[in-house]
Design a protein around this motif. Sequence first.
Motif, PDB file in Angstrom:
ATOM      1  N   MET A   1     -29.224  -5.734  28.463  1.00  0.00           N
ATOM      2  CA  MET A   1     -27.926  -6.232  28.934  1.00  0.00           C
ATOM      3  C   MET A   1     -28.076  -7.255  30.064  1.00  0.00           C
ATOM      4  O   MET A   1     -27.269  -8.152  30.200  1.00  0.00           O
ATOM      5  N   THR A   2     -29.143  -7.096  30.867  1.00  0.00           N
ATOM      6  CA  THR A   2     -29.317  -8.023  31.989  1.00  0.00           C
ATOM      7  C   THR A   2     -29.495  -9.452  31.500  1.00  0.00           C
ATOM      8  O   THR A   2     -28.931 -10.388  32.064  1.00  0.00           O
ATOM      9  N   VAL A   3     -30.289  -9.626  30.436  1.00  0.00           N
ATOM     10  CA  VAL A   3     -30.505 -10.964  29.895  1.00  0.00           C
ATOM     11  C   VAL A   3     -29.193 -11.557  29.405  1.00  0.00           C
ATOM     12  O   VAL A   3     -28.874 -12.723  29.654  1.00  0.00           O
ATOM     13  N   ILE A   4     -28.394 -10.755  28.711  1.00  0.00           N
ATOM     14  CA  ILE A   4     -27.126 -11.234  28.160  1.00  0.00           C
ATOM     15  C   ILE A   4     -26.153 -11.613  29.265  1.00  0.00           C
ATOM     16  O   ILE A   4     -25.529 -12.675  29.242  1.00  0.00           O
ATOM     17  N   THR A   5     -26.031 -10.751  30.275  1.00  0.00           N
ATOM     18  CA  THR A   5     -25.083 -11.025  31.358  1.00  0.00           C
ATOM     19  C   THR A   5     -25.531 -12.182  32.234  1.00  0.00           C
ATOM     20  O   THR A   5     -24.708 -12.861  32.852  1.00  0.00           O
ATOM     21  N   THR A   6     -26.839 -12.422  32.304  1.00  0.00           N
ATOM     22  CA  THR A   6     -27.342 -13.546  33.100  1.00  0.00           C
ATOM     23  C   THR A   6     -27.243 -14.855  32.345  1.00  0.00           C
ATOM     24  O   THR A   6     -26.743 -15.864  32.857  1.00  0.00           O
ATOM     25  N   LEU A   7     -27.710 -14.846  31.102  1.00  0.00           N
ATOM     26  CA  LEU A   7     -27.777 -16.068  30.312  1.00  0.00           C
ATOM     27  C   LEU A   7     -26.441 -16.447  29.694  1.00  0.00           C
ATOM     28  O   LEU A   7     -26.084 -17.627  29.629  1.00  0.00           O
ATOM     29  N   GLY A   8     -25.684 -15.439  29.249  1.00  0.00           N
ATOM     30  CA  GLY A   8     -24.454 -15.689  28.501  1.00  0.00           C
ATOM     31  C   GLY A   8     -23.475 -16.653  29.155  1.00  0.00           C
ATOM     32  O   GLY A   8     -23.148 -17.699  28.569  1.00  0.00           O
ATOM     33  N   PRO A   9     -22.983 -16.353  30.376  1.00  0.00           N
ATOM     34  CA  PRO A   9     -22.001 -17.248  31.012  1.00  0.00           C
ATOM     35  C   PRO A   9     -22.534 -18.660  31.244  1.00  0.00           C
ATOM     36  O   PRO A   9     -21.803 -19.644  31.100  1.00  0.00           O
ATOM     37  N   LEU A  10     -23.828 -18.777  31.615  1.00  0.00           N
ATOM     38  CA  LEU A  10     -24.417 -20.094  31.856  1.00  0.00           C
ATOM     39  C   LEU A  10     -24.496 -20.898  30.562  1.00  0.00           C
ATOM     40  O   LEU A  10     -24.184 -22.099  30.530  1.00  0.00           O
ATOM     41  N   LEU A  11     -24.891 -20.248  29.483  1.00  0.00           N
ATOM     42  CA  LEU A  11     -25.001 -20.919  28.194  1.00  0.00           C
ATOM     43  C   LEU A  11     -23.627 -21.315  27.671  1.00  0.00           C
ATOM     44  O   LEU A  11     -23.458 -22.403  27.094  1.00  0.00           O
ATOM     45  N   ILE A  12     -22.644 -20.456  27.887  1.00  0.00           N
ATOM     46  CA  ILE A  12     -21.277 -20.774  27.463  1.00  0.00           C
ATOM     47  C   ILE A  12     -20.773 -22.024  28.177  1.00  0.00           C
ATOM     48  O   ILE A  12     -20.165 -22.914  27.570  1.00  0.00           O
ATOM     49  N   ALA A  13     -21.022 -22.101  29.492  1.00  0.00           N
ATOM     50  CA  ALA A  13     -20.584 -23.272  30.264  1.00  0.00           C
ATOM     51  C   ALA A  13     -21.254 -24.540  29.750  1.00  0.00           C
ATOM     52  O   ALA A  13     -20.603 -25.588  29.600  1.00  0.00           O
ATOM     53  N   LEU A  14     -22.559 -24.467  29.475  1.00  0.00           N
ATOM     54  CA  LEU A  14     -23.296 -25.625  28.978  1.00  0.00           C
ATOM     55  C   LEU A  14     -22.788 -26.067  27.608  1.00  0.00           C
ATOM     56  O   LEU A  14     -22.511 -27.258  27.388  1.00  0.00           O
ATOM     57  N   LEU A  15     -22.629 -25.128  26.688  1.00  0.00           N
ATOM     58  CA  LEU A  15     -22.195 -25.454  25.328  1.00  0.00           C
ATOM     59  C   LEU A  15     -20.740 -25.902  25.287  1.00  0.00           C
ATOM     60  O   LEU A  15     -20.364 -26.750  24.471  1.00  0.00           O
ATOM     61  N   SER A 210     -33.544 -30.787  40.356  1.00  0.00           N
ATOM     62  CA  SER A 210     -32.178 -30.606  40.833  1.00  0.00           C
ATOM     63  C   SER A 210     -31.449 -29.476  40.113  1.00  0.00           C
ATOM     64  O   SER A 210     -30.366 -29.087  40.525  1.00  0.00           O
ATOM     65  N   LEU A 211     -32.055 -28.942  39.054  1.00  0.00           N
ATOM     66  CA  LEU A 211     -31.442 -27.817  38.354  1.00  0.00           C
ATOM     67  C   LEU A 211     -32.267 -26.544  38.484  1.00  0.00           C
ATOM     68  O   LEU A 211     -31.703 -25.463  38.675  1.00  0.00           O
ATOM     69  N   SER A 212     -33.595 -26.642  38.410  1.00  0.00           N
ATOM     70  CA  SER A 212     -34.422 -25.435  38.416  1.00  0.00           C
ATOM     71  C   SER A 212     -34.260 -24.640  39.704  1.00  0.00           C
ATOM     72  O   SER A 212     -34.051 -23.416  39.674  1.00  0.00           O
ATOM     73  N   GLY A 213     -34.354 -25.314  40.860  1.00  0.00           N
ATOM     74  CA  GLY A 213     -34.199 -24.617  42.131  1.00  0.00           C
ATOM     75  C   GLY A 213     -32.816 -24.015  42.292  1.00  0.00           C
ATOM     76  O   GLY A 213     -32.652 -22.900  42.807  1.00  0.00           O
ATOM     77  N   ILE A 214     -31.809 -24.759  41.833  1.00  0.00           N
ATOM     78  CA  ILE A 214     -30.427 -24.278  41.912  1.00  0.00           C
ATOM     79  C   ILE A 214     -30.238 -23.035  41.051  1.00  0.00           C
ATOM     80  O   ILE A 214     -29.637 -22.041  41.473  1.00  0.00           O
ATOM     81  N   LEU A 215     -30.754 -23.068  39.831  1.00  0.00           N
ATOM     82  CA  LEU A 215     -30.602 -21.940  38.915  1.00  0.00           C
ATOM     83  C   LEU A 215     -31.256 -20.680  39.470  1.00  0.00           C
ATOM     84  O   LEU A 215     -30.628 -19.611  39.510  1.00  0.00           O
ATOM     85  N   SER A 290     -34.776 -30.607  28.510  1.00  0.00           N
ATOM     86  CA  SER A 290     -33.582 -30.476  29.354  1.00  0.00           C
ATOM     87  C   SER A 290     -32.657 -29.387  28.827  1.00  0.00           C
ATOM     88  O   SER A 290     -32.073 -28.615  29.593  1.00  0.00           O
ATOM     89  N   LEU A 291     -32.526 -29.324  27.516  1.00  0.00           N
ATOM     90  CA  LEU A 291     -31.655 -28.324  26.898  1.00  0.00           C
ATOM     91  C   LEU A 291     -32.179 -26.912  27.134  1.00  0.00           C
ATOM     92  O   LEU A 291     -31.406 -25.964  27.266  1.00  0.00           O
ATOM     93  N   LEU A 292     -33.508 -26.771  27.213  1.00  0.00           N
ATOM     94  CA  LEU A 292     -34.101 -25.441  27.349  1.00  0.00           C
ATOM     95  C   LEU A 292     -34.107 -24.930  28.789  1.00  0.00           C
ATOM     96  O   LEU A 292     -34.199 -23.715  29.004  1.00  0.00           O
ATOM     97  N   VAL A 293     -34.015 -25.828  29.774  1.00  0.00           N
ATOM     98  CA  VAL A 293     -34.081 -25.399  31.174  1.00  0.00           C
ATOM     99  C   VAL A 293     -33.012 -24.352  31.503  1.00  0.00           C
ATOM    100  O   VAL A 293     -33.338 -23.267  32.007  1.00  0.00           O
ATOM    101  N   PRO A 294     -31.711 -24.621  31.252  1.00  0.00           N
ATOM    102  CA  PRO A 294     -30.695 -23.620  31.591  1.00  0.00           C
ATOM    103  C   PRO A 294     -30.690 -22.415  30.655  1.00  0.00           C
ATOM    104  O   PRO A 294     -29.889 -21.494  30.851  1.00  0.00           O
ATOM    105  N   ILE A 295     -31.543 -22.427  29.646  1.00  0.00           N
ATOM    106  CA  ILE A 295     -31.663 -21.272  28.753  1.00  0.00           C
ATOM    107  C   ILE A 295     -32.848 -20.405  29.159  1.00  0.00           C
ATOM    108  O   ILE A 295     -32.725 -19.180  29.316  1.00  0.00           O
ATOM    109  N   LEU A 296     -34.013 -21.022  29.370  1.00  0.00           N
ATOM    110  CA  LEU A 296     -35.233 -20.266  29.646  1.00  0.00           C
ATOM    111  C   LEU A 296     -35.226 -19.611  31.018  1.00  0.00           C
ATOM    112  O   LEU A 296     -35.667 -18.461  31.159  1.00  0.00           O
ATOM    113  N   ILE A 297     -34.747 -20.333  32.045  1.00  0.00           N
ATOM    114  CA  ILE A 297     -34.790 -19.765  33.398  1.00  0.00           C
ATOM    115  C   ILE A 297     -33.960 -18.491  33.492  1.00  0.00           C
ATOM    116  O   ILE A 297     -34.479 -17.442  33.935  1.00  0.00           O
TER     117      ILE A 297
END
Length: 304
Positions: A1-15, A210-215, A290-297
């Motif tokens: 569940m941690t992966v889903i709750t962490t990644l889900g909202p960020l991926l939704i915003a990106l998509l 500018s994204l990795s450190g922020i994430l 670039s597409l994978l950065v907000p997904i993998l982190i």
Amino acid sequence: MTVITTLGPLLIALLFGYWVNIKFLSPQRVAVGLEKLVYLILGLIGFSIGALDNLAQKLIVAGFQAFVLFSLVTIISLVALYCSGLRFGGAHSENQGNVPQASKMQALKDAAQTLAWVIGGVIVGFIGKDWAMGVNQAVTGLLYVLLLLVGCQLRQGNHRLKKLLLNKQAVIIASTTIASTLLAGWLSSFILGLSWHQGLAVVSGFGWYSLSGILITGLGDPVLGTTAFLLDLGREIVALMLIPFLAKRSSHMSVGYSGATAMDFTLPMLSKFHGPAIVPVCIASGFIMSLLVPILIPLFLGMH
């Protein structure tokens, strides 16, 4: 569940930003908004770092980690990209000229401005530790807006996933860079005493500082976020300096080491030394990373 709750909202915003055409967000407004938002978030990240206890010790730790990671990522990635260039072929430099001074100065100016925001935030945070309540929540909220704008920018660049993913050379370069970078991150976890998922997360910015450190900071680890910021900032600047030399060997080395920045920051340099034919490869390779950065982190940080 941690992966889903962490990644889900960020991926939704990106998509959402990538798929939904928000007419109010014109390309100019998105560009200006991204620039201002990145600096604001970097300032807040600096603030949260400055408010940490034992600040000097933690900054030394982050700097040492960034140095070790940078060394491993550079060595392993360049060796892997050199081998992939030999195996699959790659364009060589068409221009043996020097690095344009304007590009050098712009790179240094951007780096100095970015560091100034972070350092300014650190100073304010160190002085006003009692004001730090709610900063992490604010960074997380702004992070969603940032990824929404990133998605808009990717869509407005007319980048079509199918077309980009069918560029054979770009896919090979991106795959080699990603695999070798993650290998370096995994090995670094043993050297630095990090968990394996922290080692993978901290290198998954692929030069997009500018994204990795922020994430990573927004997801609750300001020290590791500082490490990622320093690692990717150093990689972007060094990539700019090395392109003329790497281009003599293979486009796999010059484009791959540029990482996510191959589609924007280092693109003019790559085009200068390889010729205009390399531009589609640069855009496709940089876009994939670039597409994978907000997904993998968030994915890796959620694995604890």
